[in-house]
Enzyme design. Structure first.
Site, PDB file in Angstrom:
ATOM      1  N   PHE A 121       3.378   2.745  -0.736  1.00 27.21           N
ATOM      2  CA  PHE A 121       3.185   1.352  -0.355  1.00 27.21           C
ATOM      3  C   PHE A 121       4.152   0.987   0.780  1.00 27.21           C
ATOM      4  CE2 PHE A 121       3.395  -3.289  -0.926  1.00 27.21           C
ATOM      5  CZ  PHE A 121       2.036  -3.569  -0.933  1.00 27.21           C
TER       6      PHE A 121
ATOM      7  N   ASP B 277       7.721   4.221  -8.347  1.00 30.16           N
ATOM      8  CA  ASP B 277       7.123   2.904  -8.198  1.00 30.16           C
ATOM      9  C   ASP B 277       5.905   2.862  -9.119  1.00 30.16           C
ATOM     10  OD1 ASP B 277       5.799   0.575  -7.469  1.00 30.16           O
ATOM     11  OD2 ASP B 277       6.316   0.753  -5.344  1.00 30.16           O
TER      12      ASP B 277
ATOM     13  N   TYR C  22       2.475  -8.680 -11.874  1.00 27.81           N
ATOM     14  CA  TYR C  22       1.388  -9.628 -11.619  1.00 27.81           C
ATOM     15  C   TYR C  22       0.026  -8.964 -11.456  1.00 27.81           C
ATOM     16  CZ  TYR C  22       3.067  -8.317  -6.949  1.00 27.81           C
ATOM     17  OH  TYR C  22       3.502  -7.605  -5.854  1.00 27.81           O
ATOM     18  N   LYS C  23      -0.024  -7.639 -11.622  1.00 19.73           N
ATOM     19  CA  LYS C  23      -1.308  -6.933 -11.545  1.00 19.73           C
ATOM     20  C   LYS C  23      -1.890  -6.795 -12.953  1.00 19.73           C
ATOM     21  CE  LYS C  23       0.472  -4.272  -7.588  1.00 19.73           C
ATOM     22  NZ  LYS C  23      -0.054  -5.131  -6.523  1.00 19.73           N
TER      23      LYS C  23
ATOM     24  N   ARG D 189     -11.333  -1.492  -2.320  1.00 13.83           N
ATOM     25  CA  ARG D 189     -10.781  -1.180  -3.644  1.00 13.83           C
ATOM     26  C   ARG D 189     -11.467  -2.017  -4.726  1.00 13.83           C
ATOM     27  NH1 ARG D 189      -4.414  -1.512  -3.896  1.00 13.83           N
ATOM     28  NH2 ARG D 189      -4.960  -3.721  -3.773  1.00 13.83           N
TER      29      ARG D 189
END
Length: 418
Positions: free
Chosen positions: A133, A210, A235-236, A385
């Site tokens: 990322f 990560d 928050y995912k 995605r």
């Protein structure tokens, strides 16, 4: 197209059967659905709001903040540790006292990266996978001038991710640490934690993991796979809301060997002595800093509890099944419209999102949301995605989404008509 129509009817029937057998189906009612027509496949960016959130926020605001005011710090102070222990037990496969909820993923990565450099002694080379990322790249690049490190980029395929073989070829006695995502943000490719950690350990190095696209969606056994350091967001798949605090993990055997480069009064051992001399707290609390986000940390605890109630094994199993179902449908129905699977096909090598490539991916993503009510997201160069959150995504939603994509393609709104 007759063949496509028949395939879609068959797919819809298979989806209904799968939903009828889904042991997690009842959890769907535990989340807010404000637009019943919308099909939300972006929980890998921002998870849906749990239906208990409004009541939880009201309690924290009205009774704790509004009612008890400063007296609430009697239990707020320990909230980041309680939420961390929930994550450790129900989500991350870690031990009590190894996980802290605090700050953002970016800040936590910086803290652990500097701490890992201290652990590495004279080692000044760090590794990062090419397709990690962007924030992870940015954090490490910011350490180059300040700490005199060299950042080496490990080749990483944007569909299949970084390979164990490539890692084995770059780890040596000069490497202080590597920064690797367990699940790739672009394709969902998943790497074997134990195999990668064994490579690093063999040369006295380590990996900062990560877990942002893994936590709450796949089984993560930090303790059992030899992980020493990790960060992740909430928050995912943990559905803690926009801006919710992140978490960091430090293995028990390592905690007392390292310190955070960011010192604050919440990481001071004798916090309320108000001494100007700093002594780091014993345990994971030494990686705390300033005042914790009380509201956000409560939401993290709620998300971890939901995953714990469902069971991470069941969550991960459904995530794999959703991905397999989608890939099969994409191959059979969407391929003729220019879509190609751009994620690992083997479910054990994949997280809980699947990417499709398409020549007009950016435009397709917008049209799907605006005209089809199917919310996905675009990632360069040509990826769309589809995030499947096992607690609330159904197989029938996938079937309906495939149908809407076909309708838009046959009407010329996506594909060559753009």
């Amino acid at each position: 197209m007759a063949d496509s129509s028949e395939a879609r009817v068959k797919m819809a029937a298979e989806a209904q059967l799968a939903d009828s057998l889904d042991t997690l189906a009842s959890f769907r009612s535990r989340f807010a659905f404000f637009d019943p027509r919308a099909i939300y496949f972006d929980g890998n960016s921002l998870g849906r709001m749990p239906s208990g959130t409004t009541e939880l926020l009201a309690r924290v605001a009205s009774h704790e903040w509004g009612g008890s005011l400063v007296e609430s710090w009697r239990h707020w102070t320990e909230l980041p540790y309680r939420a961390g222990d929930l994550l450790a037990k129900d989500v991350l496969g870690a031990l009590p006292g190894e996980v802290l909820v605090a700050d953002s993923t970016t800040v936590n990565l910086f803290k652990l990266a500097v701490a890992a450099l201290d652990l590495g002694g004279s080692r000044r080379r760090v590794l990062i996978e090419a397709d990690n990322f962007p924030t992870d790249h940015y954090v490490l690049s910011g350490l180059v001038d300040r700490y005199g490190i060299e950042v080496s980029v490990v080749p990483s395929d944007i569909t299949e991710g970084v390979s164990i073989e490539d890692l084995a070829g770059v780890f040596d006695e000069e490497v202080a640490f590597a920064c690797i995502s367990m699940v790739s943000y672009r394709s969902g490719a998943k790497i074997d934690l134990a195999a990668a950690n064994a490579i690093a350990s063999k040369v006295g190095s380590r990996i900062i993991w990560d877990l942002s696209h893994a936590g709450g969606a796949v089984e993560v056994d930090l303790a059992g796979t030899g992980c020493e350091l990790a960060v992740g967001c909430t928050y995912k798949y943990l559905n803690a809301g926009p801006g919710a605090p992140a978490y960091l993990y430090v293995q028990s055997d390592v905690i007392e060997q390292i310190n955070s480069p960011i010192r604050g009064w919440f990481s001071q051992e004798d916090q309320f002595e108000m001494s100007s001399d700093y002594l780091p707290r014993i345990g994971i609390g030494r990686f705390s800093g300033g005042t914790p986000n009380v509201i956000g940390t409560n939401l993290v605890a709620q998300g971890a509890s939901l995953v714990g109630e469902a069971g991470i094994s069941a969550v991960a199993s459904k995530g794999r099944a959703l991905g397999d179902f989608f890939i099969a449908a994409a191959d059979e129905i969407l391929a003729e419209y220019g879509f190609e699977v751009a994620s690992p096909r083997q479910s054990s090598r994949r997280g809980s999102h699947v990417s499709l490539s398409h020549p007009c991916a950016r435009e397709v993503t917008s049209v799907l949301a605006d005209e089809g009510g199917v919310v996905t997201d675009f990632r360069p160069p040509d990826r769309i995605r589809f995030g499947f959150s096992p607690l609330y995504t159904s197989f029938s939603e996938i079937a309906m989404a495939i149908g809407r994509i076909v309708e838009l393609a046959e009407s010329g709104r996506i594909g060559g008509g753009l």
